[in-house]
Design a protein around this motif. Sequence first.
Motif, mmCIF file in Angstrom:
data_model
loop_
_atom_site.group_PDB
_atom_site.id
_atom_site.type_symbol
_atom_site.label_atom_id
_atom_site.label_comp_id
_atom_site.label_asym_id
_atom_site.label_seq_id
_atom_site.Cartn_x
_atom_site.Cartn_y
_atom_site.Cartn_z
ATOM 1 N N THR A 240 45.347 52.328 44.756
ATOM 2 C CA THR A 240 44.759 51.502 43.698
ATOM 3 C C THR A 240 43.493 50.835 44.206
ATOM 4 O OG1 THR A 240 46.841 51.090 42.568
ATOM 5 C CG2 THR A 240 45.153 49.434 42.296
ATOM 6 N N SER A 241 42.429 50.979 43.430
ATOM 7 C CA SER A 241 41.178 50.370 43.873
ATOM 8 C C SER A 241 40.928 49.028 43.186
ATOM 9 C CB SER A 241 40.003 51.316 43.613
ATOM 10 O OG SER A 241 40.008 51.723 42.263
ATOM 11 N N ASP A 242 41.611 48.808 42.061
ATOM 12 C CA ASP A 242 41.407 47.548 41.345
ATOM 13 C C ASP A 242 42.731 47.095 40.748
ATOM 14 O OD1 ASP A 242 39.800 45.442 40.399
ATOM 15 O OD2 ASP A 242 39.755 46.373 38.408
ATOM 16 N N LEU A 243 43.123 45.892 41.060
ATOM 17 C CA LEU A 243 44.427 45.382 40.635
ATOM 18 C C LEU A 243 44.251 44.279 39.604
ATOM 19 C CD1 LEU A 243 47.502 45.465 41.194
ATOM 20 C CD2 LEU A 243 47.120 43.767 42.980
ATOM 21 N N GLY A 244 44.846 44.472 38.437
ATOM 22 C CA GLY A 244 44.795 43.437 37.402
ATOM 23 C C GLY A 244 45.741 42.300 37.745
ATOM 24 N N LEU B 140 52.009 47.127 49.483
ATOM 25 C CA LEU B 140 51.813 46.062 48.487
ATOM 26 C C LEU B 140 51.199 44.822 49.117
ATOM 27 C CD1 LEU B 140 55.095 46.373 46.391
ATOM 28 C CD2 LEU B 140 52.780 46.815 45.564
ATOM 29 N N LEU B 141 51.682 44.454 50.313
ATOM 30 C CA LEU B 141 51.128 43.280 51.009
ATOM 31 C C LEU B 141 49.656 43.506 51.353
ATOM 32 C CD1 LEU B 141 54.101 42.344 53.389
ATOM 33 C CD2 LEU B 141 53.423 41.224 51.255
ATOM 34 N N TYR B 142 49.346 44.732 51.791
ATOM 35 C CA TYR B 142 47.956 45.061 52.142
ATOM 36 C C TYR B 142 47.069 45.033 50.892
ATOM 37 C CZ TYR B 142 43.923 47.510 54.023
ATOM 38 O OH TYR B 142 42.645 47.848 54.390
ATOM 39 N N LEU B 143 47.596 45.544 49.772
ATOM 40 C CA LEU B 143 46.844 45.540 48.515
ATOM 41 C C LEU B 143 46.540 44.106 48.077
ATOM 42 C CD1 LEU B 143 45.675 46.945 45.982
ATOM 43 C CD2 LEU B 143 47.999 46.947 45.043
ATOM 44 N N VAL B 144 47.536 43.230 48.154
ATOM 45 C CA VAL B 144 47.334 41.820 47.784
ATOM 46 C C VAL B 144 46.277 41.189 48.693
ATOM 47 C CG1 VAL B 144 48.429 39.532 47.780
ATOM 48 C CG2 VAL B 144 49.600 41.479 46.730
ATOM 49 N N GLY C 106 38.333 37.884 46.151
ATOM 50 C CA GLY C 106 38.192 36.570 45.528
ATOM 51 C C GLY C 106 38.029 36.587 44.019
ATOM 52 N N ASP C 107 38.363 37.727 43.361
ATOM 53 C CA ASP C 107 38.201 37.809 41.906
ATOM 54 C C ASP C 107 39.278 37.048 41.140
ATOM 55 O OD1 ASP C 107 36.099 39.457 42.407
ATOM 56 O OD2 ASP C 107 37.162 41.326 41.963
ATOM 57 N N PRO D 123 42.745 34.170 41.136
ATOM 58 C CA PRO D 123 43.362 33.053 41.871
ATOM 59 C C PRO D 123 44.517 33.546 42.741
ATOM 60 C CG PRO D 123 43.940 32.985 39.532
ATOM 61 C CD PRO D 123 42.903 34.058 39.696
ATOM 62 N N ARG D 124 44.737 32.887 43.842
ATOM 63 C CA ARG D 124 45.768 33.292 44.809
ATOM 64 C C ARG D 124 47.173 33.330 44.216
ATOM 65 N NH1 ARG D 124 44.372 33.354 50.192
ATOM 66 N NH2 ARG D 124 46.529 33.043 50.793
ATOM 67 N N GLU D 125 47.418 32.508 43.179
ATOM 68 C CA GLU D 125 48.768 32.440 42.608
ATOM 69 C C GLU D 125 49.161 33.729 41.895
ATOM 70 O OE1 GLU D 125 46.379 29.815 40.921
ATOM 71 O OE2 GLU D 125 46.365 29.542 43.084
ATOM 72 N N CYS D 126 48.182 34.557 41.544
ATOM 73 C CA CYS D 126 48.465 35.800 40.808
ATOM 74 C C CYS D 126 49.546 36.635 41.463
ATOM 75 C CB CYS D 126 47.219 36.670 40.725
ATOM 76 S SG CYS D 126 46.070 36.104 39.523
ATOM 77 N N TRP D 127 49.426 36.775 42.753
ATOM 78 C CA TRP D 127 50.360 37.643 43.461
ATOM 79 C C TRP D 127 50.957 36.876 44.629
ATOM 80 C CZ3 TRP D 127 45.089 39.529 43.369
ATOM 81 C CH2 TRP D 127 44.790 40.225 42.196
ATOM 82 N N ALA D 128 51.661 35.808 44.316
ATOM 83 C CA ALA D 128 52.269 34.995 45.371
ATOM 84 C C ALA D 128 53.252 35.848 46.172
ATOM 85 C CB ALA D 128 52.977 33.811 44.752
#
Length: 194
Positions: free
Chosen positions: A113-117, A153-157, A164-165, A167-172
Motif C-alpha cells: 500500500t502506498s497511501d493509507l486512508g 502493519l506497524l511499518y505501514l503506520v 505527517g498527513d 493525526p497520530r490517533e488515526c492508527w493508534a
Amino acid sequence: QIIKQVSVRFDSKTLHIPAHSAEKLSSMKDVDWNNFLKRVCSLLDSTEKNTGAARSKLNLLYYLCTVAVHKEIASRLMSSQLFPVLIQQLRAATSWDTRAKVARVIGLLALHTSDLGENVPVSEAVILLTELIRENFRNSKLKQCLLPALGELLYLVAREEEKGDHPRECWAVPSAAYTVLMRCLREGVRLFHG
C-alpha cells in the motif's frame, strides 16, 4: 532468521469470480470495481462449512495474494470494504490454514500500500494479530504466519506517520503489539518473508 515464502498459485477454474489480472483491475470503471469487490467480500463472508466452501475460500485468498503485490491494487483494496472483511475472517475462521492465508493477504496489502486512508481500521487489525500471537505464543508455526502481517502493519503506520498527513490517533498502536513483537524477536522466531 527469515524463511522465504513459497509462491502461491490459485486455480482460476474453481475461483468463483473472474481471475482478473492486476492490470485489468486497475483499469476497471468504478461500477465494475465495486461489483468485483462485493463478490469477493460475499465469498469471503460465506458461512458455509463444507470442505468445498473452505477450499474455494482458500483459493480466493491465494488469488488475492497475487494481486495484492501491485501497489495501486493494494492501496485500493486496503481502503475498501475488503479490509474489515479480512479482519473479520482472521477473527472468525475456524481453520488455521484460512487464518494464515488471511494474515498473508493483510501483510501483502500493508507492504504494497502506498497511501493509507485514515478510516482504514489498521488499529483493529494490529490488536487482533497481537491477541492471536499472545494466545498462541507457544505455537511457533502460527507465530510464523501472524508476525509478518503484524510487522508490515506497524511499518505501514510508521511510514504514514512520517509523512505527517494524518493525526497520530488515526492508527493508534497498543504498546502490547511492540511487547509481543520484541518478545518474539528475543525468542528467535523464524519469520516468513514475502
